[in-house]
Design a protein around this motif. Structure first.
Motif, PDB file in Angstrom:
ATOM      1  N   ASP A   1       0.812  -1.212   0.000  1.00 54.10           N
ATOM      2  CA  ASP A   1       0.000   0.000   0.000  1.00 54.10           C
ATOM      3  C   ASP A   1       0.848   1.266   0.000  1.00 54.10           C
ATOM      4  O   ASP A   1       0.481   2.262  -0.627  1.00 54.10           O
ATOM      5  CB  ASP A   1      -0.939   0.007   1.211  1.00 54.10           C
ATOM      6  CG  ASP A   1      -2.070  -0.996   1.078  1.00 54.10           C
ATOM      7  OD1 ASP A   1      -2.333  -1.448  -0.061  1.00 54.10           O
ATOM      8  OD2 ASP A   1      -2.694  -1.334   2.106  1.00 54.10           O
TER       9      ASP A   1
ATOM     10  N   LYS B   1       1.922   1.904  -3.496  1.00 56.37           N
ATOM     11  CA  LYS B   1       0.781   2.340  -4.305  1.00 56.37           C
ATOM     12  C   LYS B   1       0.453   3.815  -4.051  1.00 56.37           C
ATOM     13  O   LYS B   1       0.101   4.554  -4.979  1.00 56.37           O
ATOM     14  CB  LYS B   1      -0.438   1.462  -4.007  1.00 56.37           C
ATOM     15  CG  LYS B   1      -0.317   0.041  -4.507  1.00 56.37           C
ATOM     16  CD  LYS B   1      -1.525  -0.788  -4.086  1.00 56.37           C
ATOM     17  CE  LYS B   1      -1.400  -2.224  -4.553  1.00 56.37           C
ATOM     18  NZ  LYS B   1      -2.512  -3.072  -4.087  1.00 56.37           N
ATOM     19  N   LYS B   2       0.581   4.238  -2.811  1.00 53.82           N
ATOM     20  CA  LYS B   2       0.251   5.621  -2.456  1.00 53.82           C
ATOM     21  C   LYS B   2       1.191   6.619  -3.122  1.00 53.82           C
ATOM     22  O   LYS B   2       0.833   7.783  -3.302  1.00 53.82           O
ATOM     23  CB  LYS B   2       0.292   5.794  -0.936  1.00 53.82           C
ATOM     24  CG  LYS B   2      -0.847   5.113  -0.203  1.00 53.82           C
ATOM     25  CD  LYS B   2      -0.687   5.267   1.302  1.00 53.82           C
ATOM     26  CE  LYS B   2      -1.794   4.528   2.043  1.00 53.82           C
ATOM     27  NZ  LYS B   2      -1.623   4.600   3.524  1.00 53.82           N
TER      28      LYS B   2
END
Length: 270
Positions: free
Chosen positions: A238, A241-242
């Motif tokens: 994550d 992805k951010k």
């Protein structure tokens, strides 16, 4: 919106499946890039010797980045620009890896050295880079030619802790970052996938805003930060992805090809 002139892709976890397969969908996507007049190349934590098998299938003619971009080679894998880990820093990094009890590899431009031929990830790396290691008793004679030092372990939490200690230990004398959950890479200072993107922009006479990047790991964040648009794979964590402008599918579900399709779509709108 700046039109994309070049796509730079990571290899493992991005361009290849988990079984190190270059799919027909990936090949077809790169052919579409070439047909659209958009350049394509790769940058990876892989050693130079582990990049060659991708050159012909993807019709790569541009320089390629090995060792997280600290070595730039031409399409024949001849060095254009190469940097090494300072020997004292190489020794310090070995000490940290020994302290954490992980398997240790040392790569020069054309060799892979290990003291443990039965290491947990040795078969995996042999399959990935299509080369066998040279078994040695002591890394010392090779510290002056170290392009990359790797700590390998299936204990992801241990390796994450090792990464933090390593970064503190080497400071500005090297770059220490995980290229996979099971690999911690130590590479020459001041060079990463972001500096490779900048180097390619200079070589092609384009803005970094005209470069799209695709990756899945922490070592890809440097190139995400330097490129106009960036794609995190669906299999990325994550936090990765951010930091990307887009998220695509996983490497097991044609995520690379889907990212290329999106690049082409964006270019039509630019």
């Amino acid at each position: 919106m700046t039109r994309t002139a070049l796509v730079v892709s990571d290899v493992d976890g991005t361009l290849l499946t988990k079984d190190k397969v270059l799919t027909e969908a990936a090949r077809a996507a790169v052919r579409k890039l070439h047909a659209a007049g958009i350049g394509f190349t790769i940058v990876s934590s892989r050693p130079t010797i582990g990049m060659g098998f991708l050159i012909a299938p993807l019709a790569i003619t541009l320089p390629v980045g090995a060792f997280n971009g600290s070595s730039i080679v031409d399409a024949q894998l001849k060095p254009i620009e190469q940097h090494l880990i300072p020997p004292a820093t190489a020794r310090r990094s070995l000490d940290v890896l020994i302290e954490f009890g992980v398997d240790i590899w040392l790569f020069t431009n054309d060799r892979w050295y290990t003291r443990n031929p039965d290491g947990e990830y040795v078969p995996h790396e042999k399959r990935a880079i299509k080369h066998d290691p040279s078994i040695i008793a002591d890394f010392t004679p090779h510290l002056g030619a170290a392009c990359k030092i790797v700590g390998a372990s299936s204990d992801a939490a241990l390796l994450q802790r090792c990464e933090a200690v390593m970064q503190d230990a080497v400071g500005t004398k090297a770059t220490a970052v995980r290229s996979q959950t099971y690999y911690l890479d130590v590479t020459p200072p001041g060079h990463d996938k972001g500096t490779f993107v900048e180097a390619m922009a200079r070589r092609l006479g384009i803005s970094t805003d005209a470069i799209a990047t695709i990756g899945d790991m922490q070592n890809d964040l440097a190139m995400f930060a330097k490129s106009g648009i960036s794609f995190a794979m669906g299999n990325a964590t994550d936090d990765v992805k951010k930091r990307a402008t887009h998220v695509t599918e996983t490497n097991e579900n044609d995520g690379f090809a889907r990212a290329i399709e999106r690049v082409l779509e964006i270019n039509q709108l630019a």
